[in-house]
Each structure stands twice: as structure tokens, then as C-alpha cells.
Design an enzyme around this catalytic site. Sequence first.
Site, PDB file in Angstrom:
ATOM      1  N   HIS A  17      -8.522 -43.782  -4.724  1.00  0.00           N
ATOM      2  CA  HIS A  17      -7.267 -44.303  -5.260  1.00  0.00           C
ATOM      3  C   HIS A  17      -6.776 -43.442  -6.420  1.00  0.00           C
ATOM      4  O   HIS A  17      -5.596 -43.081  -6.487  1.00  0.00           O
ATOM      5  CB  HIS A  17      -7.451 -45.748  -5.719  1.00  0.00           C
ATOM      6  CG  HIS A  17      -7.748 -46.701  -4.606  1.00  0.00           C
ATOM      7  ND1 HIS A  17      -6.922 -47.759  -4.291  1.00  0.00           N
ATOM      8  CD2 HIS A  17      -8.783 -46.769  -3.723  1.00  0.00           C
ATOM      9  CE1 HIS A  17      -7.426 -48.438  -3.278  1.00  0.00           C
ATOM     10  NE2 HIS A  17      -8.558 -47.850  -2.917  1.00  0.00           N
ATOM     11  N   ASP A 117      -1.184 -50.101  -7.916  1.00  0.00           N
ATOM     12  CA  ASP A 117      -2.030 -49.938  -6.741  1.00  0.00           C
ATOM     13  C   ASP A 117      -2.382 -51.314  -6.166  1.00  0.00           C
ATOM     14  O   ASP A 117      -1.601 -52.263  -6.314  1.00  0.00           O
ATOM     15  CB  ASP A 117      -3.282 -49.147  -7.162  1.00  0.00           C
ATOM     16  CG  ASP A 117      -4.092 -48.585  -6.016  1.00  0.00           C
ATOM     17  OD1 ASP A 117      -3.811 -48.896  -4.845  1.00  0.00           O
ATOM     18  OD2 ASP A 117      -5.038 -47.817  -6.289  1.00  0.00           O
TER      19      ASP A 117
END
Length: 479
Positions: A17, A117
Site C-alpha cells: 500500500h 486508502d
Amino acid sequence: MEFIGHILIFPFPIQGHVNSMLKLAHLFDLSNFHVTFSVPSNIHARLLAHTDVNSGRFSPRFRLQSFPAGIYEGAIDSKEGFMELCDSLNRIAKPFLRECIAQKRNFSLPFTAFISDFQLSIALDVVGEECFNLPVYYFRTISACGFWAYFSLPDLFEAGELPIKENGIDSSPITKIKGMEDFLRVRDLPPFCRDEDLAVLFYTETRLAVHARGLILNTFEDLEGPILSQIRTKCPKVYTLGPLHAHLKATLASKSTHSNSLRQEDETCMAWLDSQEPKSVIYVSFGSISVITRQQLMELWYGLVNSGKKFLWVMRSDLVAGKDEETPIPLELEEGTKANGYIVGWAPQEAVLDHPAVGGFLTHSGWNSTLESIAAGVPMICWPFFADQQMNSRFVGEVWKLGLDMKDVCDRSSVEKLIRELMEKRKGEFLERAENMGKLAKQAISEGGSSYCNFDCLIQDIIKVNEDMRKPLKNVLAS
């Protein structure tokens, strides 16, 4: 230079990520935005130790910001570890981000966009509770097919296809995910679908996307167009920007991008690759989190050695669960590795996949790895572990036909057979398809391509929101 915007970026704090969100941050920095990138202290320290993130890569407009201590730093390959990380981000990151936005609000560089995110709920809560009037964009670092599967989970519960029963038949079809009715099976769903608590967490966060200003995905239209069409029925503003690593490389006009690795890369493998024949090496890496048993290690190792193919294997120090350091490696494996293999603790993966000696990738099917392989035109053998990886492996093998799905299999004869099939028997077929898809990926990030244009649209949308936010203030000052 005129201030055009300040973007707050909040990645879920694990390697894959952070990697792709840093690439997005770099693109924004190159587009003259101010960027604040917020991560826990342990990620902050590892980025400073292993990358040049704070020493010359970015302009002075970029700031790497650390959360207060207390964010969970343990393993997240279990439900307990994953939930603890999510909980600690709620407890510590949420109030910190709220205070950060409030402090900047009345200064010359206020935040004008918030890119979040996985845990979109945190961003929406922060913005909503204080009435910051700050647009929130949702950047999911997984595949579009993975995102759509998560989004569709409530439909599977309603139809009785979830939760997956422990004694369920893994080859049973899944029919309630639109666009995947003809090829999806129970075994292609994320493993967390066997746990209702985790399934609810994932689909709840994913379905919040409808409340975001826009959805950002690291993919491209020629790869996942049919699934993107399904997503756009729920989230009209979808910005496909991928492959992000190639997009950034093209913007920098460079053959390589800067490393975003949280581990020290061993670049000695590049000299070893230089000495190998074109398309002769299979690269093996299972990402930064996946853990295997010693028995699986041995089966994989025997399969690689018995295949007779050259191999480069990333064998992390923490790859094997509960490994017995006293157990010797069998002599035939040592000799086979000396003859045909090279083992490193961590590799510069983008450079490895771009190397002409690499002709295949035995991968865990993480989305960054999958996209990097696609952009490099390298066929794959997929051995998925969790999250969207099962879905990605099914698309690689069944939909895009860019490789073979080794899902749920780990015995030496199967490993050997699949390596020979990819690297020998069907080598030309797989290489042709992979190279064709790689060309489409390059077209997407070239001037006029879908990802190139979508990034420009995203920039214009952020600038427009900023201008709209300033209009009431200008009217007040004018009166």
C-alpha cells in the site's frame, strides 16, 4: 509558484500500500502540488533507512509525516493482528489527522484534498465530524476485480453464497458478482470470506466508496475494462491511473523509479541476471507479508531445482513460520541451487522483472507484483495467499490468460510441472500474450492514453474543488 493545492495522503501502513501510494504522491509532487504523506513511526523510520524519500527525490513541497507512537507494529497475517492494526489506526491516526487538518486550515497551505486508502471510514469521519468541507478521494491499491468482489459481498450473503462453509466445495460457482458469473469459484474468493466479521469489515469500508468524491485505482482500462464498467454503475467518478510504477517512470522519463521498499534490497542479483540467457530465469517472490511452512518451503524448493530452470528466489528472513534453524538443507537442494539458482533476502523487483533474462514470475499475486509483471511482459505462475490475491490469480489464469493459477497446490511435482509448462512447453504462447498486454499498459500511461488522461482529469477535479471552496471566502471578503 502559485499554490494549486495541498493533498493529505493516508496509506494503509503495509509495504504494498505504501509503495503504490508513494508513487501517486510523487506524481502529484511532479504536478506542483504540496503533499503530506502520513504514516506510523515504524514505517517512517524504515522509509528513511531504506529509501531516498527524504533526500532529493521529492521537491520541498513534499512532507513525510509520522503518527504518534502506538500504532500496532506486529504481524498482520492473522485476523487478530489485522484487526489490532485497524483498531490502533482508529484510536491514534484519526484524532491526529483531524488535528493536522485543523491546524493547516487557517494558514497559507491548507489541505485541499484528502486521499485515503483502505480505511475510508477514518477519512470520512475526520472530514465530516469537523465540517472541514474537504473532498475525500478513495485510493484502493488492490485490483478493480478485487474491489468489485469486496463491493459485491453483501449480494453473496443475501443469495446464501456466503459465508463459505468450512466443508464447502471449493470448485462451486459464485454467481452473484456481476461480470464474473461465468468463471468465478468459491476458491477464488478472499480467504476472509470464511470469517463473517472480516467479510463485513471489508465490504463496509469498500461500499463507503459511494460517499467519496472519486475512486482512484491502480489499473488500466484495457486490462480491467469490463469490471470497471460494473464499478462505474455505483461509483461514476473512477480514475484509473496504472500501472502507477510505469506511469511515474514515464513522467520522470527514466528507465527506473526510486525504491519505496521497507526492506534493504540486495542488488547483487542483477549481476547474476546479467550472466543468464534471455527469458531463461523464473523469478520467485511471495511479497513482504506472506508466510509459508517449512514443508511448503521444501516442496517449492524441490520443484524449482527439479525443473532444471534457472531461478532467482526472494527468501525473506521471516518467510518461513517457526522454521528450525538446526534442520540442514538437503544436499541435492544445495547443489541444485548452486548450479541454477540465486537466493536473496529482498530484491529490486521492478528492475528484476524488466531484466531481459527473466521469462517467468512465481508470485503471490499481490496487485503491485501482478501489475509490475504485466507491464514488463512477464508471464506468471500464481500462488495466492490472501486479500485480492485469489481473485487476481484467477484473472491472470482464466481471463487474461497471462499465466497459470497454482492456487491451493504446493507439492514438488506440481511446482516442477507448472514451471516447465510456463518456461518451456507453452513459453512462446504465454510470452506473446504477456508482451501484448505489456504494450497496452505502456499505451495507457503514454500521452493520450487512458491512465495519462485520467490523471489529468483527477488533477483538474482537485483544482476545481479548491476553486469552488475559495469562492465563498472571496465573496465574503469582497462584501
